[in-house]
Each structure stands twice: as structure tokens, then as C-alpha cells.
Design a protein around this motif. Structure first.
Motif, short mmCIF file in Angstrom:
data_model
loop_
_atom_site.label_atom_id
_atom_site.label_comp_id
_atom_site.label_asym_id
_atom_site.label_seq_id
_atom_site.Cartn_x
_atom_site.Cartn_y
_atom_site.Cartn_z
N SER A 160 28.03 9.34 -2.84
CA SER A 160 28.43 8.83 -4.15
C SER A 160 27.94 7.41 -4.39
N SER A 161 27.74 6.65 -3.32
CA SER A 161 27.30 5.26 -3.46
C SER A 161 25.85 5.17 -3.92
N THR A 162 25.10 6.27 -3.83
CA THR A 162 23.69 6.25 -4.24
C THR A 162 23.51 6.73 -5.68
N LEU A 163 24.59 7.20 -6.31
CA LEU A 163 24.49 7.75 -7.66
C LEU A 163 24.96 6.73 -8.71
N LEU A 164 24.48 6.93 -9.92
CA LEU A 164 24.83 6.06 -11.04
C LEU A 164 25.73 6.86 -11.98
N PRO A 165 27.05 6.66 -11.90
CA PRO A 165 27.99 7.54 -12.60
C PRO A 165 27.89 7.48 -14.13
N TRP A 166 27.35 6.40 -14.66
CA TRP A 166 27.23 6.26 -16.12
C TRP A 166 25.95 6.91 -16.67
N PHE A 167 25.11 7.46 -15.78
CA PHE A 167 23.90 8.18 -16.18
C PHE A 167 24.14 9.69 -16.07
N THR A 168 23.31 10.44 -16.78
CA THR A 168 23.37 11.89 -16.66
C THR A 168 22.76 12.33 -15.32
N VAL A 169 22.96 13.60 -15.01
CA VAL A 169 22.34 14.16 -13.81
C VAL A 169 20.83 13.99 -13.86
N TYR A 170 20.23 14.34 -15.00
CA TYR A 170 18.77 14.25 -15.12
C TYR A 170 18.30 12.80 -14.94
N LYS A 171 19.00 11.85 -15.54
CA LYS A 171 18.62 10.45 -15.42
C LYS A 171 18.78 9.96 -13.98
N ASN A 172 19.81 10.42 -13.28
CA ASN A 172 19.97 10.05 -11.88
C ASN A 172 18.80 10.57 -11.04
N LEU A 173 18.38 11.79 -11.33
CA LEU A 173 17.27 12.38 -10.56
C LEU A 173 15.96 11.65 -10.80
N THR A 174 15.75 11.19 -12.03
CA THR A 174 14.45 10.62 -12.40
C THR A 174 14.42 9.10 -12.38
N PHE A 175 15.57 8.46 -12.14
CA PHE A 175 15.65 6.99 -12.22
C PHE A 175 14.65 6.34 -11.25
N GLY A 176 13.82 5.45 -11.80
CA GLY A 176 12.84 4.74 -10.99
C GLY A 176 11.51 5.42 -10.85
N LEU A 177 11.38 6.64 -11.36
CA LEU A 177 10.12 7.38 -11.25
C LEU A 177 9.25 7.14 -12.49
N THR A 178 7.95 7.12 -12.28
CA THR A 178 7.01 7.07 -13.40
C THR A 178 6.76 8.49 -13.89
N PRO A 179 7.05 8.76 -15.17
CA PRO A 179 6.91 10.13 -15.67
C PRO A 179 5.47 10.63 -15.58
N THR A 180 5.29 11.77 -14.95
CA THR A 180 4.00 12.46 -14.89
C THR A 180 4.26 13.95 -15.00
N PRO A 181 3.26 14.72 -15.42
CA PRO A 181 3.46 16.18 -15.49
C PRO A 181 3.88 16.78 -14.15
N ALA A 182 3.30 16.26 -13.05
CA ALA A 182 3.63 16.79 -11.72
C ALA A 182 5.10 16.55 -11.39
N TYR A 183 5.60 15.34 -11.68
CA TYR A 183 7.00 15.03 -11.41
C TYR A 183 7.92 15.86 -12.30
N SER A 184 7.54 16.02 -13.56
CA SER A 184 8.37 16.80 -14.48
C SER A 184 8.55 18.22 -13.98
N SER A 185 7.46 18.80 -13.48
CA SER A 185 7.52 20.16 -12.95
C SER A 185 8.41 20.22 -11.71
N MET A 186 8.30 19.22 -10.84
CA MET A 186 9.10 19.20 -9.62
C MET A 186 10.57 18.98 -9.94
N ILE A 187 10.86 18.13 -10.90
CA ILE A 187 12.25 17.88 -11.29
C ILE A 187 12.90 19.17 -11.77
N ASP A 188 12.17 19.90 -12.62
CA ASP A 188 12.70 21.17 -13.12
C ASP A 188 12.94 22.15 -11.97
N GLU A 189 12.03 22.16 -10.99
CA GLU A 189 12.16 23.07 -9.86
C GLU A 189 13.38 22.71 -9.00
#
Length: 234
Positions: free
Chosen positions: A78-107
Motif C-alpha cells: 500500500s505504501s507504493t500506491l497513490l490512493p488519490w489516483f485511479t488504478v490506471y493512473k497508478n499503473l502508468t504513473f511515471g511512464l512515457t506513453p508509447t503504443p508498446a506500453y499501452s498494449s502492455m498496460i491493457d494486457e
């Protein structure tokens, strides 16, 4: 450290005061997607071993080398999560959006069964769902080595049974090596390539080349593991 291994531990011993927790531990985790489970009852030093491998805990006896791109997922997820963000935002926080990352996030969202929670705030999730988000954050970043301390402990049995094989396939496909700490025998035998048992005395036993398709071999392995855990190894 050889490029063929993501983690190498040699002759590691560790004491808390006058009490020896780990005794002359030697093993490695191979690069390219090997999954090694550390199995044993509570209090034998499994988390201590993971803390040393991650660099959180200093050691004085033995050598520990891990891949530069190593990510731990601790029990206090729980200490690594940001409770005021959504699940998706927590997963992607700090990442540079790319098609490859978007596909992996969905997976990863699909594998961890978080699709219907992607827009929910983390603060609204159950403990098991939060644990899956913490695990997903690590997987999406494709480390060379991921260190997992009881990563499914808060997840119900049915969900765990569905996630484990998909997690295994994802790890293998993306060549993420994994050191998985658990006291759950089913987890260890269903996910790993090798199992290392830590006994209460701090000694270890190694079991290699697990064949999950051969029920006779798996049953024999389970019996051997149980003997070690109960201190009745030959």
C-alpha cells in the motif's frame, strides 16, 4: 556477475543479534524469465532474504549480486500506491506513453482482472485488488528481475487460481526473471521453475526442473517439499 543470471547469492548468512536466520545460502536466478520460489514456514527468513536481495537490508557474510534493473514488490504494497489516483493512473504513473506500453498496460490489466476497476480510485479497492495493482506496476515496467514477497497473499483462492497461469505466461513471454517468496505450497509448485525451501534452522534445499504436466513428478515433489518444511528431509 555473469550476464546469464539476474540474481546470484553466494554463501550468504545473516544474524539478528545472536540468532542465525540464514545459513550459508547459495543459489541464483537465471536471466531471461526463470521463476524461482522461496518456500518455507513463517519466520524462517524468507522476507529477510528478499530484503537483502533488494538492497534494503545490509549483510556482512556472503555475496549478493542482482541485475541493475531490479524491482521489488514488498508485503507493505500500500505504501507504493497513490490512493488519490485511479488504478490506471497508478499503473502508468511515471511512464512515457508509447503504443508498446499501452498494449502492455491493457494486457496486465486483463491478466490481473482489474479491467472493471481501471477507472476506480485505489482508495476504493479491497486489499486483494490493491495488491494486484502493486504487482501490475512492477510488471508493466519490464524489469530484468522482479522480487515478490507473498504477492498474492491478499487474493482469494479462485482469483489466484485464474491469475497464476496467466502471470506465468506473461513472465516467460517478456523474459522477466522472478524471485517469488511464499509459504503457499500450491503457489510454489504451480508457478516456478525451481523451488528453494528454507528450513527453520536456516538451511536450504533445492528442487529443480519442475514438470507441472507430470502429475506423478508433481506429487513426489510436493511430498519432498512437505518433508523439508516439516524438518523431516533425508
Amino acid at each position: 556477475m555473469s550476464q546469464s543470471v539476474s540474481l546470484e547469492i553466494t554463501n550468504l548468512s545473516f544474524d539478528y543479534g545472536e540468532h542465525r536466520i540464514l545459513r550459508d545460502v547459495t543459489f541464483n536466478v537465471k536471466s531471461g524469465g526463470e521463476i524461482v520460489c522461496i518456500l518455507g514456514p513463517s519466520g524462517v527468513g524468507k522476507t529477510t532474504l528478499l530484503d537483502i536481495a533488494s538492497g534494503v537490508l545490509k549483510h556482512e557474510m556472503g555475496d549478493v549480486y542482482s541485475a541493475q534493473n531490479t524491482l521489488p514488490v514488498f508485503q507493505d504494497y500500500s505504501s507504493t500506491l497513490l490512493p488519490w489516483f485511479t488504478v490506471y493512473k497508478n499503473l502508468t504513473f511515471g511512464l512515457t506513453p508509447t503504443p508498446a506500453y499501452s498494449s502492455m498496460i491493457d494486457e496486465v490489466i486483463e491478466i490481473l482482472e482489474l479491467k472493471n476497476k481501471a477507472a476506480s480510485l485505489v482508495s476504493e479497492l479491497s486489499g486483494g485488488q490493491k495488491q494486484r495493482v502493486a504487482l501490475g506496476r512492477a510488471l508493466i515496467r519490464k524489469p530484468d528481475l522482479v522480487l515478490l514477497d507473498e504477492p498474492l497473499s491478499s487474493i482469494d483462492v479462485a482469483t489466484k487460481g485464474r491469475i497464476l497461469p496467466k502471470f506465468h505466461d506473461f513472465i516467460k513471454k517478456n523474459k522477466i526473471s522472478c524471485l517469488w517468496v511464499t509459504h503457499n505450497l500450491i503457489e510454489a509448485t504451480s508457478i516456478s521453475d525451481r523451488v528453494i525451501v528454507i528450513e527453520p534452522a536456516g538451511d536450504i534445499h533445492k528442487f529443480s526442473n519442475i514438470n507441472r504436466e507430470d502429475k506423478d513428478i508433481t506429487n513426489e515433489l510436493v511430498n519432498d517439499l512437505m518433508r523439508c518444511i516439516n524438518g523431516k528431509s533425508n
